[in-house]
Design a protein around this motif. Sequence first.
Motif, PDB file in Angstrom:
ATOM      1  N   PHE A  88      -1.542  12.650   3.465  1.00 38.95           N
ATOM      2  CA  PHE A  88      -0.848  11.306   3.994  1.00 38.95           C
ATOM      3  C   PHE A  88      -0.870   9.949   3.174  1.00 38.95           C
ATOM      4  CE2 PHE A  88      -0.239  14.433   7.929  1.00 38.95           C
ATOM      5  CZ  PHE A  88       1.030  14.137   7.308  1.00 38.95           C
ATOM      6  N   ALA A  89      -1.556   9.654   1.896  1.00 38.39           N
ATOM      7  CA  ALA A  89      -1.820   9.095   0.653  1.00 38.39           C
ATOM      8  C   ALA A  89      -2.969   8.194   1.690  1.00 38.39           C
ATOM      9  CB  ALA A  89      -0.642   8.091   1.252  1.00 38.39           C
ATOM     10  N   MET A  90      -3.618   8.719   2.335  1.00 36.54           N
ATOM     11  CA  MET A  90      -4.890   8.053   2.631  1.00 36.54           C
ATOM     12  C   MET A  90      -6.041   8.881   2.539  1.00 36.54           C
ATOM     13  SD  MET A  90      -3.982   8.734   7.048  1.00 36.54           S
ATOM     14  CE  MET A  90      -3.089   8.246   7.688  1.00 36.54           C
ATOM     15  N   GLY A  91      -6.484   7.464   1.166  1.00 34.35           N
ATOM     16  CA  GLY A  91      -7.851   7.505   0.553  1.00 34.35           C
ATOM     17  C   GLY A  91      -7.988   6.915  -1.179  1.00 34.35           C
ATOM     18  N   SER A  92      -8.651   7.014  -1.837  1.00 34.22           N
ATOM     19  CA  SER A  92      -8.808   6.395  -2.816  1.00 34.22           C
ATOM     20  C   SER A  92      -9.264   6.716  -4.362  1.00 34.22           C
ATOM     21  CB  SER A  92      -9.511   5.275  -2.891  1.00 34.22           C
ATOM     22  OG  SER A  92      -9.085   4.190  -1.910  1.00 34.22           O
ATOM     23  N   SER A  93      -9.455   8.187  -3.758  1.00 31.18           N
ATOM     24  CA  SER A  93      -9.879   9.268  -4.929  1.00 31.18           C
ATOM     25  C   SER A  93      -9.154  10.890  -5.075  1.00 31.18           C
ATOM     26  CB  SER A  93     -11.117   9.224  -4.994  1.00 31.18           C
ATOM     27  OG  SER A  93     -11.159  10.041  -3.563  1.00 31.18           O
TER      28      SER A  93
ATOM     29  N   ASP B  91       2.565   2.842  -2.210  1.00 26.71           N
ATOM     30  CA  ASP B  91       1.560   2.321  -2.728  1.00 26.71           C
ATOM     31  C   ASP B  91       1.450   1.286  -1.168  1.00 26.71           C
ATOM     32  OD1 ASP B  91      -0.163  -0.685  -3.089  1.00 26.71           O
ATOM     33  OD2 ASP B  91       0.275   0.299  -5.515  1.00 26.71           O
ATOM     34  N   THR B  92       0.292   1.752  -0.728  1.00 19.99           N
ATOM     35  CA  THR B  92       0.340   0.519   0.778  1.00 19.99           C
ATOM     36  C   THR B  92      -0.597  -0.220   0.590  1.00 19.99           C
ATOM     37  OG1 THR B  92       1.210   3.236   1.539  1.00 19.99           O
ATOM     38  CG2 THR B  92      -0.179   1.969   3.377  1.00 19.99           C
ATOM     39  N   GLY B  93      -1.463   0.029   0.137  1.00 19.13           N
ATOM     40  CA  GLY B  93      -2.652  -1.024  -0.057  1.00 19.13           C
ATOM     41  C   GLY B  93      -4.270  -0.771  -0.940  1.00 19.13           C
ATOM     42  N   GLY B  94      -2.354  -0.033  -2.249  1.00 21.73           N
ATOM     43  CA  GLY B  94      -3.385  -0.306  -3.561  1.00 21.73           C
ATOM     44  C   GLY B  94      -2.881   1.303  -4.617  1.00 21.73           C
ATOM     45  N   SER B  95      -2.472   2.565  -3.801  1.00 23.63           N
ATOM     46  CA  SER B  95      -2.327   3.752  -3.995  1.00 23.63           C
ATOM     47  C   SER B  95      -1.277   3.991  -5.618  1.00 23.63           C
ATOM     48  CB  SER B  95      -1.726   4.478  -2.889  1.00 23.63           C
ATOM     49  OG  SER B  95      -2.816   4.954  -1.774  1.00 23.63           O
ATOM     50  N   ILE B  96      -0.619   3.075  -6.056  1.00 21.87           N
ATOM     51  CA  ILE B  96      -0.210   3.390  -7.000  1.00 21.87           C
ATOM     52  C   ILE B  96      -0.879   2.818  -8.458  1.00 21.87           C
ATOM     53  CG2 ILE B  96       1.719   2.585  -9.110  1.00 21.87           C
ATOM     54  CD1 ILE B  96       4.090   3.007  -6.645  1.00 21.87           C
TER      55      ILE B  96
ATOM     56  N   VAL C 252      -8.455  -6.599   7.536  1.00 23.96           N
ATOM     57  CA  VAL C 252      -7.440  -6.476   8.735  1.00 23.96           C
ATOM     58  C   VAL C 252      -6.085  -5.117   7.988  1.00 23.96           C
ATOM     59  CG1 VAL C 252      -4.892  -7.863   8.108  1.00 23.96           C
ATOM     60  CG2 VAL C 252      -7.136  -9.078   8.520  1.00 23.96           C
ATOM     61  N   TYR C 253      -6.297  -4.562   7.034  1.00 27.09           N
ATOM     62  CA  TYR C 253      -5.465  -3.866   6.516  1.00 27.09           C
ATOM     63  C   TYR C 253      -6.092  -2.688   7.033  1.00 27.09           C
ATOM     64  CZ  TYR C 253      -4.157   0.208   3.737  1.00 27.09           C
ATOM     65  OH  TYR C 253      -3.271   1.739   2.520  1.00 27.09           O
ATOM     66  N   TYR C 254      -7.241  -2.035   7.690  1.00 30.64           N
ATOM     67  CA  TYR C 254      -8.075  -0.815   7.581  1.00 30.64           C
ATOM     68  C   TYR C 254      -7.720  -1.092   9.699  1.00 30.64           C
ATOM     69  CZ  TYR C 254      -8.895   1.578   3.889  1.00 30.64           C
ATOM     70  OH  TYR C 254      -8.668   1.528   2.832  1.00 30.64           O
ATOM     71  N   ILE C 255      -7.471  -2.152  10.118  1.00 28.28           N
ATOM     72  CA  ILE C 255      -6.196  -2.499  11.518  1.00 28.28           C
ATOM     73  C   ILE C 255      -5.341  -2.294  11.299  1.00 28.28           C
ATOM     74  CG2 ILE C 255      -6.445  -4.075  13.383  1.00 28.28           C
ATOM     75  CD1 ILE C 255      -9.281  -5.347  13.080  1.00 28.28           C
TER      76      ILE C 255
ATOM     77  N   ARG D 113      -9.371  10.388  11.333  1.00 25.96           N
ATOM     78  CA  ARG D 113     -10.620   9.481  11.146  1.00 25.96           C
ATOM     79  C   ARG D 113      -9.322   8.229  12.344  1.00 25.96           C
ATOM     80  NH1 ARG D 113     -13.337   8.927   6.867  1.00 25.96           N
ATOM     81  NH2 ARG D 113     -14.776  10.482   7.636  1.00 25.96           N
ATOM     82  N   ARG D 114      -8.207   7.809  10.824  1.00 25.88           N
ATOM     83  CA  ARG D 114      -7.882   6.168  11.066  1.00 25.88           C
ATOM     84  C   ARG D 114      -6.892   6.640  12.500  1.00 25.88           C
ATOM     85  NH1 ARG D 114      -6.108   4.724   5.073  1.00 25.88           N
ATOM     86  NH2 ARG D 114      -8.173   5.597   3.594  1.00 25.88           N
ATOM     87  N   ILE D 115      -6.025   8.361  12.423  1.00 25.67           N
ATOM     88  CA  ILE D 115      -5.586   8.057  14.329  1.00 25.67           C
ATOM     89  C   ILE D 115      -6.554   7.720  15.316  1.00 25.67           C
ATOM     90  CG2 ILE D 115      -4.477   9.779  15.619  1.00 25.67           C
ATOM     91  CD1 ILE D 115      -3.776  11.451  13.197  1.00 25.67           C
TER      92      ILE D 115
ATOM     93  N   SER E 107     -13.007   0.400  -2.802  1.00 27.73           N
ATOM     94  CA  SER E 107     -12.075   0.750  -4.492  1.00 27.73           C
ATOM     95  C   SER E 107     -10.926  -0.318  -4.051  1.00 27.73           C
ATOM     96  CB  SER E 107     -12.370   1.860  -5.169  1.00 27.73           C
ATOM     97  OG  SER E 107     -11.830   2.810  -3.670  1.00 27.73           O
ATOM     98  N   ASP E 108     -10.242  -0.592  -3.349  1.00 31.17           N
ATOM     99  CA  ASP E 108      -8.790  -0.835  -3.234  1.00 31.17           C
ATOM    100  C   ASP E 108      -9.114  -2.163  -2.874  1.00 31.17           C
ATOM    101  OD1 ASP E 108      -7.372   0.899  -3.265  1.00 31.17           O
ATOM    102  OD2 ASP E 108      -8.029   1.668  -1.287  1.00 31.17           O
ATOM    103  N   ILE E 109     -10.565  -3.151  -2.988  1.00 29.32           N
ATOM    104  CA  ILE E 109     -10.179  -4.707  -2.716  1.00 29.32           C
ATOM    105  C   ILE E 109      -9.971  -5.809  -3.714  1.00 29.32           C
ATOM    106  CG2 ILE E 109     -12.565  -5.245  -3.878  1.00 29.32           C
ATOM    107  CD1 ILE E 109     -14.239  -7.007  -1.988  1.00 29.32           C
TER     108      ILE E 109
HETATM  109  N1  GLN Z   1      -6.542   3.649  -0.608  1.00 26.29           N
HETATM  110  C1  GLN Z   1      -5.892   2.354   0.421  1.00 26.29           C
HETATM  111  C2  GLN Z   1      -5.949   3.420   2.159  1.00 26.29           C
HETATM  112  O1  GLN Z   1      -6.857   5.045   1.601  1.00 26.29           O
HETATM  113  C3  GLN Z   1      -5.015   2.521   0.559  1.00 26.29           C
HETATM  114  C4  GLN Z   1      -3.606   3.650  -0.072  1.00 26.29           C
HETATM  115  C5  GLN Z   1      -2.098   3.827   0.022  1.00 26.29           C
HETATM  116  O2  GLN Z   1      -2.204   2.685  -0.857  1.00 26.29           O
HETATM  117  N2  GLN Z   1      -1.717   4.234   0.134  1.00 26.29           N
HETATM  118  O3  GLN Z   1      -5.493   3.318   2.671  1.00 26.29           O
END
Ligand code: GLN
Length: 453
Positions: A107-112, A154-159, A288-291, A336-338, A403-405
């Motif tokens: 679901f695009a959640m992660g940086s690796s 890209d939601t927080g840096g994913s591209i 802010v992003y993770y909220i 965890r995110r839900i 790593s998305d700072i």
């Molecule tokens: N790595 C960030 C996250 O886990 C960004 C993910 C993204 O851009 N989809 O949410």
Amino acid sequence: ITAYELNKFYLDRIKALDEKVESFLYINENVLEEAKLIDEKRKNGESLPEFAGIPIAIKDNMVTKGMPTTCASKILENFDSPYDATVVNMLKEKGFFIIGKLNMDEFAMGSSCENSFYKKTKNPWDLERVPGGSSGGSAASVAARLVPASLGSDTGGSIRQPASLCGVCGLKPTYGRVSRYGLVAFASSLDQIGPITTSAEDAALLLSVFGKHDEHDSTSADYPEKDYVSALTEDVKGMKVGIPKEFFGEGLQEDVKKRVEEAIDVIKGLGCEIKEISLPHTEYGIAVYYIIATAEASSNLARYDGVRYGFRAEADGLIGMYEKTRSIGFGDEVKRRIMLGTYVLSAGYYDAYYLKAQKVRTLIKNDFLNAFKEVDVILTPTSPTTAFKLGEKSGDPLQMYLSDIFTISLNLFGGCGISIPCGFDSNNLPVGLQLMGSYFEEEKILRLAYKYQ
Ligand code: GLN
């Protein structure tokens, strides 16, 4: 070269090398038959769309008719979309072939890319390292030249972050520039689709194909279409480039800093004016992003109930079925995110967390708006480090989030950004340079990236 030869070339490369890179979740071999038809038509002098027969691969969170769309989750294991995402449609109309679907963090959640249920994609520069994420498959496949280009989200840096770690070019367009219709929603106020390519020119070309208004997405901007390719050739002399001091402090790998400073010199040499600026609320970006992102995700992911999509677990009773489907179907990071998102939205905590985060988001946005009164483009490193080892951060969510700072605040603002390669670190791993622009100013960042390359 014929369309058949071109597609055969890439399919053969995928077959030979993807065993090691593991970037594909699905390979569409039908492209060979389709290519024969294109070649036939060309021989007969029939008119063909501009990009007829060019293969492109798509991150597996964009829906495709006749191919699986899993979001790298077990919960969408058997999901079969009845329609194509708008971007996919627009690509097909111009003649592109969808040669496959690419691995990603669930679901695009992660940086690796380690959060995929199916496989772990490797960085082609060093197979013991991660490609970044969440569009890890999209970046790795282009870096290994398994495809000429791919799409990521890209939601927080994913591209930008995986493009940086894999030494390719990744563009996050302005929020609203590209339709999200058919992009599986993660955090709807932040998500944006963009191209991953080997050059800024290809990025411009692809954005010209799908950077268009779409009535199926209510947040798609009805903004004039642009020819991003011809905009590349204009001059960058006199362009004002801002360097925010907050992006060059603690935690930045020494040789990443060096490569970026060298890039600044090159850009100065192009006739740009370099200015130190400040984005004072940068330090609150991650919090802010993770909220906000988890709050939106908790709501968006409520739809996976075992009734409407994909996987369903056997259990007694409806509630039991919901529970079992979701506990088996979602991976740890998604759960965890839900939980986090549900918590920050719940009565009693909403004001303290979610509402507060929205207010700080406005401060971050205003930082950018103020900066763009002074400069045309903002230049930073894309990622604080080069590619890290598989397993190095997967046990520590906070380290992973960090790593998305450098990429996250741009999504909170909503502007556009591109990551382009700017050399290598001492381990021969690629370093990425980020250029950020204000709303709908893709031409500026693309032009500067093009001249720099
Ligand atoms: N790595 C960030 C996250 O886990 C960004 C993910 C993204 O851009 N989809 O949410």
